[in-house]
Design an enzyme around this catalytic site. Sequence first.
Site, mmCIF file in Angstrom:
data_model
loop_
_atom_site.group_PDB
_atom_site.id
_atom_site.type_symbol
_atom_site.label_atom_id
_atom_site.label_comp_id
_atom_site.label_asym_id
_atom_site.label_seq_id
_atom_site.Cartn_x
_atom_site.Cartn_y
_atom_site.Cartn_z
ATOM 1 N N GLY A 72 0.806 -1.217 0.000
ATOM 2 C CA GLY A 72 0.000 0.000 0.000
ATOM 3 C C GLY A 72 0.840 1.269 0.000
ATOM 4 N N THR A 73 1.893 1.285 0.795
ATOM 5 C CA THR A 73 2.713 2.492 0.903
ATOM 6 C C THR A 73 3.353 2.836 -0.443
ATOM 7 O OG1 THR A 73 3.148 2.024 3.223
ATOM 8 C CG2 THR A 73 4.663 3.543 2.125
ATOM 9 N N ASN A 152 -8.736 3.943 7.760
ATOM 10 C CA ASN A 152 -8.223 2.800 8.527
ATOM 11 C C ASN A 152 -8.455 2.934 10.026
ATOM 12 O OD1 ASN A 152 -6.221 4.850 7.565
ATOM 13 N ND2 ASN A 152 -5.032 3.988 9.262
ATOM 14 N N GLN A 180 -7.963 -0.412 2.772
ATOM 15 C CA GLN A 180 -8.855 -0.997 3.781
ATOM 16 C C GLN A 180 -10.033 -1.732 3.153
ATOM 17 O OE1 GLN A 180 -8.792 -1.360 7.155
ATOM 18 N NE2 GLN A 180 -6.722 -0.559 7.120
ATOM 19 N N SER A 200 -3.312 -3.500 -0.798
ATOM 20 C CA SER A 200 -2.202 -4.215 -0.174
ATOM 21 C C SER A 200 -2.657 -5.603 0.251
ATOM 22 C CB SER A 200 -1.728 -3.426 1.047
ATOM 23 O OG SER A 200 -0.711 -4.128 1.707
ATOM 24 N N ALA A 201 -1.859 -6.630 -0.098
ATOM 25 C CA ALA A 201 -2.275 -8.017 0.141
ATOM 26 C C ALA A 201 -2.490 -8.332 1.625
ATOM 27 C CB ALA A 201 -1.236 -8.984 -0.443
ATOM 28 N N HIS A 202 -1.639 -7.755 2.497
ATOM 29 C CA HIS A 202 -1.729 -8.189 3.900
ATOM 30 C C HIS A 202 -2.953 -7.655 4.632
ATOM 31 C CE1 HIS A 202 -0.295 -4.718 6.452
ATOM 32 N NE2 HIS A 202 0.209 -4.303 5.312
ATOM 33 N N THR A 238 12.735 -7.375 -9.913
ATOM 34 C CA THR A 238 12.325 -8.765 -10.135
ATOM 35 C C THR A 238 11.059 -9.037 -9.345
ATOM 36 O OG1 THR A 238 14.618 -9.421 -10.447
ATOM 37 C CG2 THR A 238 13.059 -11.180 -9.883
ATOM 38 N N CYS A 326 1.446 7.120 21.273
ATOM 39 C CA CYS A 326 2.749 7.013 21.908
ATOM 40 C C CYS A 326 3.590 6.031 21.103
ATOM 41 C CB CYS A 326 2.630 6.514 23.344
ATOM 42 S SG CYS A 326 1.597 7.564 24.354
HETATM 43 C C1 PLP Z 1 -2.192 -0.321 5.765
HETATM 44 C C2 PLP Z 1 -2.536 0.875 4.965
HETATM 45 C C3 PLP Z 1 -1.615 1.449 4.069
HETATM 46 C C4 PLP Z 1 -0.196 0.934 3.942
HETATM 47 O O1 PLP Z 1 -0.147 -0.332 3.325
HETATM 48 P P1 PLP Z 1 1.189 -1.232 3.497
HETATM 49 O O2 PLP Z 1 0.976 -2.371 2.563
HETATM 50 O O3 PLP Z 1 1.195 -1.677 4.927
HETATM 51 O O4 PLP Z 1 2.348 -0.401 3.143
HETATM 52 C C5 PLP Z 1 -2.018 2.532 3.319
HETATM 53 N N1 PLP Z 1 -3.258 3.033 3.432
HETATM 54 C C6 PLP Z 1 -4.181 2.514 4.267
HETATM 55 C C7 PLP Z 1 -5.541 3.095 4.322
HETATM 56 C C8 PLP Z 1 -3.845 1.422 5.074
HETATM 57 O O5 PLP Z 1 -4.745 0.924 5.908
#
Ligand code: PLP
Length: 385
Positions: A72-73, A152, A180, A200-202, A238, A326
Amino acid sequence: MENLIYLDHAATTPVHPKVRQAMTIYFTDYYGNPETLYSAGIVAREAIEDARGKVAALINCDPSEIVFTSGGTESDNWALKGTAFAHQKKGNHIIVSQIEHHAILEPCHFLEKHGFEVTYLPVDSGGLVNPDDVKKAITPKTILVSIMHANNEVGVIEPIEEIGKITKAANVSFHVDAVQTVGNYPVDVKRLGCDMLSASAHKLYGPKGVGFLYIRKGLRIEPLLHGGGQEGKKRGSTHNVAGIVGLGKACEIAMTEMPPAMESESVLRDKLIKGVLERIPITRLNGHPTRRLPNNVNMCVEKIEGEAMLLCLDMNRICCSSGSACTTGSLEPSHVLLALGIPVEIAHGSIRFTLGRTTSEEQINYVLDVFPGIVERLRRMSPIK
Ligand SMILES: *Cc1c(COP(=O)(O)O)cnc(C)c1O
């Protein structure tokens, strides 16, 4: 992690067993570089294209419009910087909301240091961006609008379709951070009317470190990673073959598992919200009461610190998150809660539970059993009266 009550699915999700199973063989047998011409490479290349088809099917686009990234980043960074560099002759103005993820806000701060101007749109007390504000903020210099599909932290679902109509009429590129929502809430790029979309896959039961950026056919953005000719010369590097296979599998699974999950999560979400409001005095729900993700519960418990609650819940094997950051080394509460107009001292007592596909009613009952006692104990010890 036996007996763990994992309620932090907005932070990351466990890898689906079928995803892990699909990935394994790309570590053991099919480790060939997909750019090579021999058959071991061709197997990997075919696996990537198969995954691309599955991703495209989930969000209703052509496979050629999907570019795999590291998550995602990267996708968010690419959409912003790639648009900025490709269209700087046309203009230097970008519009985002104040409640975007740091993966959007930080690239904006970076671009501001390099001659770009950014408008950070406010949101209402529920967290909603007003489409009229987007319309009013667009100038002849505007090259991009980027608004997240769902937030998020508080789970609010933004009026993306309405904003998409405005950007289209104004001929301005529109990017949507859908990290999200993809795999957790319906995403159809045609309906949303966006030009780019990050995922983002995770966050959808796939592996960490892989994601994609949807780039509408015909849209031009500069590459972020210059290197080999991978991904149609759009992104050198790659391929993360096993990761991409995992992402594809996670998207395929989402087609069938998402609808029933949304149903069960929203029932448990409402039960948790109602239970906390009933059992714990002076608490409030953060974010829009109905326009929110089916799995998101974000509340403020007044007179105590979110971090303290989080640590006590952890001792009871409950994983959740807090908006008083924090964790990020500052004492400032989350920018999202502040943008919703929540006073600083109340925002410090925020706690977020995000449910998942395997969250059970027993788990929610358990949280409702132990949480009031934790709050009572902390309030007795609290210096804040
Ligand atoms: C988690 C998240 C990201 C970042 O994704 P990563 O794969 O962890 O780098 C970006 N935007 C939102 C809204 C997210 O929840």
